[in-house]
Scaffold this motif. Structure first.
Motif, PDB file in Angstrom:
ATOM      1  N   ASP A  95      32.654   8.933 -29.659  1.00 37.96           N
ATOM      2  CA  ASP A  95      32.673  10.044 -30.613  1.00 37.96           C
ATOM      3  C   ASP A  95      33.026   9.604 -32.035  1.00 37.96           C
ATOM      4  O   ASP A  95      33.992  10.089 -32.629  1.00 37.96           O
ATOM      5  CB  ASP A  95      33.653  11.128 -30.144  1.00 37.96           C
ATOM      6  CG  ASP A  95      33.405  12.477 -30.827  1.00 37.96           C
ATOM      7  OD1 ASP A  95      32.370  12.613 -31.514  1.00 37.96           O
ATOM      8  OD2 ASP A  95      34.240  13.382 -30.672  1.00 37.96           O
TER       9      ASP A  95
ATOM     10  N   SER B  83      27.760  12.003 -28.881  1.00 38.95           N
ATOM     11  CA  SER B  83      29.178  12.262 -29.141  1.00 38.95           C
ATOM     12  C   SER B  83      29.967  12.381 -27.838  1.00 38.95           C
ATOM     13  O   SER B  83      31.152  12.716 -27.858  1.00 38.95           O
ATOM     14  CB  SER B  83      29.349  13.538 -29.970  1.00 38.95           C
ATOM     15  OG  SER B  83      28.698  13.410 -31.222  1.00 38.95           O
ATOM     16  N   GLY B  84      29.282  12.144 -26.709  1.00 44.70           N
ATOM     17  CA  GLY B  84      29.964  12.167 -25.414  1.00 44.70           C
ATOM     18  C   GLY B  84      29.819  13.463 -24.658  1.00 44.70           C
ATOM     19  O   GLY B  84      30.566  13.704 -23.707  1.00 44.70           O
TER      20      GLY B  84
ATOM     21  N   VAL C  31      27.840   7.556 -25.138  1.00 42.94           N
ATOM     22  CA  VAL C  31      27.775   8.530 -24.041  1.00 42.94           C
ATOM     23  C   VAL C  31      29.133   8.669 -23.364  1.00 42.94           C
ATOM     24  O   VAL C  31      29.507   9.758 -22.901  1.00 42.94           O
ATOM     25  CB  VAL C  31      26.688   8.105 -23.026  1.00 42.94           C
ATOM     26  CG1 VAL C  31      26.759   8.957 -21.768  1.00 42.94           C
ATOM     27  CG2 VAL C  31      25.315   8.226 -23.654  1.00 42.94           C
ATOM     28  N   ALA C  32      29.888   7.560 -23.308  1.00 40.01           N
ATOM     29  CA  ALA C  32      31.198   7.581 -22.648  1.00 40.01           C
ATOM     30  C   ALA C  32      32.276   8.271 -23.471  1.00 40.01           C
ATOM     31  O   ALA C  32      33.387   8.478 -22.991  1.00 40.01           O
ATOM     32  CB  ALA C  32      31.638   6.155 -22.321  1.00 40.01           C
ATOM     33  N   GLY C  33      31.948   8.632 -24.738  1.00 39.90           N
ATOM     34  CA  GLY C  33      32.907   9.419 -25.511  1.00 39.90           C
ATOM     35  C   GLY C  33      33.540   8.707 -26.682  1.00 39.90           C
ATOM     36  O   GLY C  33      34.612   9.105 -27.138  1.00 39.90           O
TER      37      GLY C  33
END
Length: 341
Positions: free
Chosen positions: A188, A34-35, A184-186
């Protein structure tokens, strides 16, 4: 967020070891996907410290193993605790995961007819003759992965939003090699958000510390001080020498409490915490009318005060008021209980 929080906290507090490990591992992957990889890392490190379990206990299925591997590739680094995880051939795992996502749901559930020879034959025939139903969750995830692989991150995010509406599993998404960097970068897709992510990690960490709280009476001084510093995520100080404490006692005109002297010989003071003042080094100790402040002056202070039994420890706080402890160790044990709760 409560959909993830309540079952996970319940499992960590009451379930058997494997089920509790699964809850921690799934929640860590949810946070990272989810970042919020920092919150995931904090949760795993707390679990390792609290339980003493091997990190391999978090890898419960091949999908979980791929998810961790793709996560580390997306982050560009492996944390120290991941050293015990078996390195994977990412190209082979990417192909295996595509095959997993492409596989239809069997029309006859595996094991429905039991493990007898006849049951296995009938199940095998059914699987051979009928393709089975398409799994919409896997299909949506595979479509998002294909879009990310083809260099269309915006369309991949839209496909992830469709996937997110199907009550999906984050490990399966993180195991997708081309989606993992977006997650990983968000990206989400599950709309966890920073506040919920922080609360989710904090609740599980508190549950771990509650279930695996150490018996503070059995901790020696290095273990007690080390545990406090670990929970504060701080680095300690070098120990005072016997010459340092002897000089302090000469300056004060009386002996220090034995347990406080042992503390100084373990750590020459402590850094401040949010609700706890900085504890002074031996060289900073001075007496004021018989009372010895052992913390930095401020709104909250800790003092050694003379008593018929020798010394008592007095803690003053503008919010909590004044409290008295029979020994310095009693004060630190109370501080540790507050940190763990």
């Amino acid at each position: 967020m409560h959909e993830q929080l309540e079952p996970a906290v319940s499992a960590v507090l009451t379930a058997g070891g494997p089920q509790a490990d699964r809850a921690v591992g799934d929640t860590a992957l949810l946070l990272a996907g989810s970042g919020f990889p920092g919150e995931a890392d904090r949760l795993v490190r707390t679990w390792l410290s609290a339980t003493g379990r091997p990190v391999t206990a978090l890898v419960t299925t091949p999908v979980h193993a791929r998810a961790w591997a793709m996560l580390f590739e997306a982050l560009g680094e492996r944390p120290k605790w991941a050293g015990a995880l078996l390195p994977l051939d990412l190209d082979a795992e990417e192909a295996a995961h595509r095959a997993h996502l492409s596989r239809p749901v069997p029309s006859l559930p595996t094991g429905l007819l039991g493990d007898s020879t006849a049951g296995r034959i009938v199940s095998g025939l059914a699987e051979h003759l009928e393709k089975g139903a398409e799994d919409p969750t896997k299909t949506a995830l595979l479509r998002a992965e294909d879009l990310a692989r083809d260099g269309d991150p915006e369309a991949a995010r839209e496909a992830l939003a469709e996937w997110a509406a199907l009550r999906p599993s984050m490990p399966a998404a993180l195991a997708c090699r081309h989606l993992a960097p977006l997650l990983v970068a968000g990206a989400d897709p599950l709309d966890l958000g920073e506040d919920h992510a922080t609360a989710l990690a904090a609740e599980l960490i508190a549950a771990l510390r509650t279930r695996h709280a150490p018996d503070t009476a059995s901790l020696d001084w290095p273990a007690l001080v080390g545990r406090i510093l670990e929970l504060r995520e701080q680095t300690g100080r070098a120990p005072a020498s016997t010459r340092d404490t002897a000089a302090a006692e000469a300056r004060l005109g009386r002996e220090l409490p034995p347990d406080y002297r042992e503390f100084l010989h373990t750590s020459d003071g402590l850094p401040a915490d949010v609700t706890f003042p900085r504890l002074l080094a031996a060289a900073e100790l001075t007496a004021h009318g018989g009372v010895v402040p052992i913390s930095e002056a401020g709104e909250s202070m800790i003092l050694l005060s003379p008593a018929s039994s020798g010394w008592v420890v007095v803690q003053t706080d503008p919010v909590l008021g004044t409290s008295t402890h029979r020994t310095f160790r009693e004060l630190l044990e109370e501080h540790l209980r507050l940190l763990e709760s």
